[in-house]
Write an enzyme that holds these catalytic residues in place. Structure first.
Site, PDB file in Angstrom:
ATOM      1  N   CYS A  25      -4.798   2.448  -3.545  1.00 49.53           N
ATOM      2  CA  CYS A  25      -3.547   2.978  -2.966  1.00 49.53           C
ATOM      3  C   CYS A  25      -2.383   2.014  -3.208  1.00 49.53           C
ATOM      4  O   CYS A  25      -1.491   1.872  -2.362  1.00 49.53           O
ATOM      5  CB  CYS A  25      -3.676   3.260  -1.475  1.00 49.53           C
ATOM      6  SG  CYS A  25      -4.870   4.529  -1.098  1.00 49.53           S
ATOM      7  N   LYS A  49     -10.316  -0.861  10.577  1.00 52.20           N
ATOM      8  CA  LYS A  49     -10.439  -2.131   9.831  1.00 52.20           C
ATOM      9  C   LYS A  49     -11.002  -3.231  10.725  1.00 52.20           C
ATOM     10  O   LYS A  49     -11.312  -4.307  10.251  1.00 52.20           O
ATOM     11  CB  LYS A  49      -9.075  -2.604   9.321  1.00 52.20           C
ATOM     12  CG  LYS A  49      -8.290  -1.578   8.565  1.00 52.20           C
ATOM     13  CD  LYS A  49      -8.648  -1.583   7.102  1.00 52.20           C
ATOM     14  CE  LYS A  49      -7.613  -0.804   6.336  1.00 52.20           C
ATOM     15  NZ  LYS A  49      -8.195   0.031   5.308  1.00 52.20           N
ATOM     16  N   HIS A  56       0.872  -1.183   0.000  1.00 52.30           N
ATOM     17  CA  HIS A  56       0.000   0.000   0.000  1.00 52.30           C
ATOM     18  C   HIS A  56       0.911   1.237   0.000  1.00 52.30           C
ATOM     19  O   HIS A  56       2.033   1.176   0.529  1.00 52.30           O
ATOM     20  CB  HIS A  56      -0.817  -0.058   1.296  1.00 52.30           C
ATOM     21  CG  HIS A  56      -1.891   0.962   1.453  1.00 52.30           C
ATOM     22  ND1 HIS A  56      -1.643   2.263   1.823  1.00 52.30           N
ATOM     23  CD2 HIS A  56      -3.234   0.863   1.315  1.00 52.30           C
ATOM     24  CE1 HIS A  56      -2.798   2.915   1.915  1.00 52.30           C
ATOM     25  NE2 HIS A  56      -3.784   2.092   1.610  1.00 52.30           N
ATOM     26  N   GLN A  83      -4.448  -5.210   7.173  1.00 48.76           N
ATOM     27  CA  GLN A  83      -5.478  -6.123   6.652  1.00 48.76           C
ATOM     28  C   GLN A  83      -5.532  -7.450   7.387  1.00 48.76           C
ATOM     29  O   GLN A  83      -6.464  -8.222   7.174  1.00 48.76           O
ATOM     30  CB  GLN A  83      -5.235  -6.381   5.151  1.00 48.76           C
ATOM     31  CG  GLN A  83      -5.386  -5.157   4.279  1.00 48.76           C
ATOM     32  CD  GLN A  83      -6.837  -4.685   4.176  1.00 48.76           C
ATOM     33  OE1 GLN A  83      -7.771  -5.447   4.390  1.00 48.76           O
ATOM     34  NE2 GLN A  83      -7.025  -3.429   3.838  1.00 48.76           N
ATOM     35  N   ASP A 137       3.101  -4.691   8.214  1.00 48.61           N
ATOM     36  CA  ASP A 137       1.900  -3.867   8.068  1.00 48.61           C
ATOM     37  C   ASP A 137       0.704  -4.808   8.227  1.00 48.61           C
ATOM     38  O   ASP A 137       0.351  -5.549   7.306  1.00 48.61           O
ATOM     39  CB  ASP A 137       1.920  -3.205   6.679  1.00 48.61           C
ATOM     40  CG  ASP A 137       0.621  -2.472   6.376  1.00 48.61           C
ATOM     41  OD1 ASP A 137      -0.290  -2.479   7.221  1.00 48.61           O
ATOM     42  OD2 ASP A 137       0.518  -1.888   5.271  1.00 48.61           O
TER      43      ASP A 137
HETATM   44  C1  PLP Z   1      -2.377  -2.909   3.684  1.00 49.89           C
HETATM   45  C2  PLP Z   1      -2.684  -1.519   4.155  1.00 49.89           C
HETATM   46  N1  PLP Z   1      -1.710  -0.786   4.726  1.00 49.89           N
HETATM   47  C3  PLP Z   1      -1.922   0.453   5.174  1.00 49.89           C
HETATM   48  C4  PLP Z   1      -3.145   1.051   5.049  1.00 49.89           C
HETATM   49  C5  PLP Z   1      -3.331   2.450   5.543  1.00 49.89           C
HETATM   50  O1  PLP Z   1      -4.279   2.515   6.545  1.00 49.89           O
HETATM   51  P1  PLP Z   1      -4.810   3.926   7.076  1.00 49.89           P
HETATM   52  O2  PLP Z   1      -5.248   4.701   5.882  1.00 49.89           O
HETATM   53  O3  PLP Z   1      -5.957   3.545   7.967  1.00 49.89           O
HETATM   54  O4  PLP Z   1      -3.710   4.575   7.810  1.00 49.89           O
HETATM   55  C6  PLP Z   1      -4.195   0.347   4.458  1.00 49.89           C
HETATM   56  C7  PLP Z   1      -5.507   0.976   4.263  1.00 49.89           C
HETATM   57  O5  PLP Z   1      -6.340   0.548   3.513  1.00 49.89           O
HETATM   58  C8  PLP Z   1      -3.960  -0.973   3.998  1.00 49.89           C
HETATM   59  O6  PLP Z   1      -4.916  -1.689   3.407  1.00 49.89           O
END
Ligand code: PLP
Length: 346
Positions: free
Chosen positions: A304, A166, A62, A143, A140
């Protein structure tokens, strides 16, 4: 009342820590996964990395797990190397192993589950391999937290991040887990109230532990909401969640078998309940708009993950995701509506 709020805030930290099987002294509250990754990049990696050091990322990251590292690389002269994915959406493990043995490899940051492909990366194995080569690992978990039981002592990663929204908590709250060994080597990148010990115009000293990284008025309500969401998740058997989501995914694949021009992205054996797809000649946004009118919310766009979209050869894709609350009726409604909508679009 203020004391009670403080108590509930700290209780929420205890809930998070217990759920992840770590100490509450290792849990920093942030605005979400994005802020957690920026915190680790600026407070840990930026002072630690030197010119020529290698930060390893994967092709399925992401933007939140790409851009903060690019910013650090720009400041330190470190280089970013990327592990490609194979056609089924799994990581190229041979390439990963080759990168890890490079003497300049210092840090690997990768997602536990891809938000596009649903690929579940074998992070425990990867962390062990990285540590053998003295490479620190950031996971990270944005998910993975709503889909898998997470035990951070068992995983043994150096850092782990996620967002509350999430897993049914409010937006604007998240977590950075930082292994105790690293906390004292980190420098705060945000200054202000609450993160200090003593302030004078000559010299400021910082608070100890995680408080040093929580500058300003905290999101008390968000943290309490996160703590409650976790209490809810604790009652859930994640083995059943996994089976349920896999069953729905299998059903959907069966029902969409005959749809012409449909390509599924991410087909690894062990994947989360995410169905990411493209349909020849159909723009994902048109699809989403018409499905919305049928009462079905899917996500479309680049998710993203622009570098991953490039690898898949699409500017955008469509994604239907399953959670604990979805049912077989939802799957039937989705596939029926999809076929109805396709008749309009074709
Ligand atoms: C795999 C992953 N990493 C990071 C993020 C970023 O999360 P946030 O926008 O809640 O900070 C997301 C958000 O969809 C994600 O799916």
């Amino acid at each position: 009342m203020a004391e009670q709020a403080e108590l509930l805030y700290q209780n929420a930290r205890d809930n998070v820590a217990e759920w992840l099987n770590v100490s509450c002294d290792e849990i920093i509250f942030t605005r979400g996964a994005t802020e957690s990754l920026n915190l680790i990049a600026q407070s840990y990696a930026r002072p630690f990395l030197k010119e020529g050091d290698i930060i390893i990322l994967t092709e399925m990251e992401h933007h939140a797990n790409i851009v903060p590292w690019q910013m650090v690389a720009e400041h330190t002269g470190a280089k970013i190397e990327v592990i490609p994915i194979l056609d089924d959406g799994s990581l190229d493990r041979e390439k990963l192993s080759n990168l890890l043995i490079l003497s300049d490899a210092k840090l690997l940051s990768l997602c536990h589950i891809s938000n596009v492909l649903g690929t579940i990366n074998p992070v425990k194995e990867i962390i062990q391999e990285a540590h053998k080569n003295d490479v620190k690992v950031v996971v990270d978990g944005a998910q993975s937290v709503p889909h898998l039981k997470i035990d951070l002592q068992d995983l043994d990663c150096d850092f782990f991040v996620f967002s509350g929204h999430k897993l049914f908590a409010p937006m604007g709250i998240g977590v950075a887990f930082v292994k105790k060994d690293h906390l004292d080597n980190m420098v705060p990148y945000q200054g202000g109230g609450d993160m200090i010990d003593q302030v004078s115009f000559n010299k400021t000293t910082y608070a100890k532990g995680v408080q040093r990284f929580e500058a300003g008025t905290p999101n008390v309500g968000g943290a309490i909401g996160l703590g409650e969401a976790i209490l809810y998740l604790k009652r859930i058997n994640f083995q059943l969640v996994d089976e349920h989501e896999k069953k729905l995914l299998h059903l959907l694949r069966e029902q969409l078998k005959g749809v012409k021009g449909l390509v599924e992205h991410g087909t690894t054996e062990d994947k989360a309940g995410v169905f990411c797809f493209s349909l020849e000649g159909v723009h994902p946004h048109d699809l989403a708009t018409l499905l919305d009118a049928e009462g079905i919310a899917i996500r479309t766009g680049h998710h993203c993950c622009q570098p991953l979209m490039q690898r898949l050869g699409h500017e955008s894709t469509a994604r239907a995701s399953f959670s604990i609350y979805n049912t077989e009726e939802d799957v039937a409604m989705f596939s029926k509506s999809l076929q109805k909508v396709l008749k309009i679009l074709n």
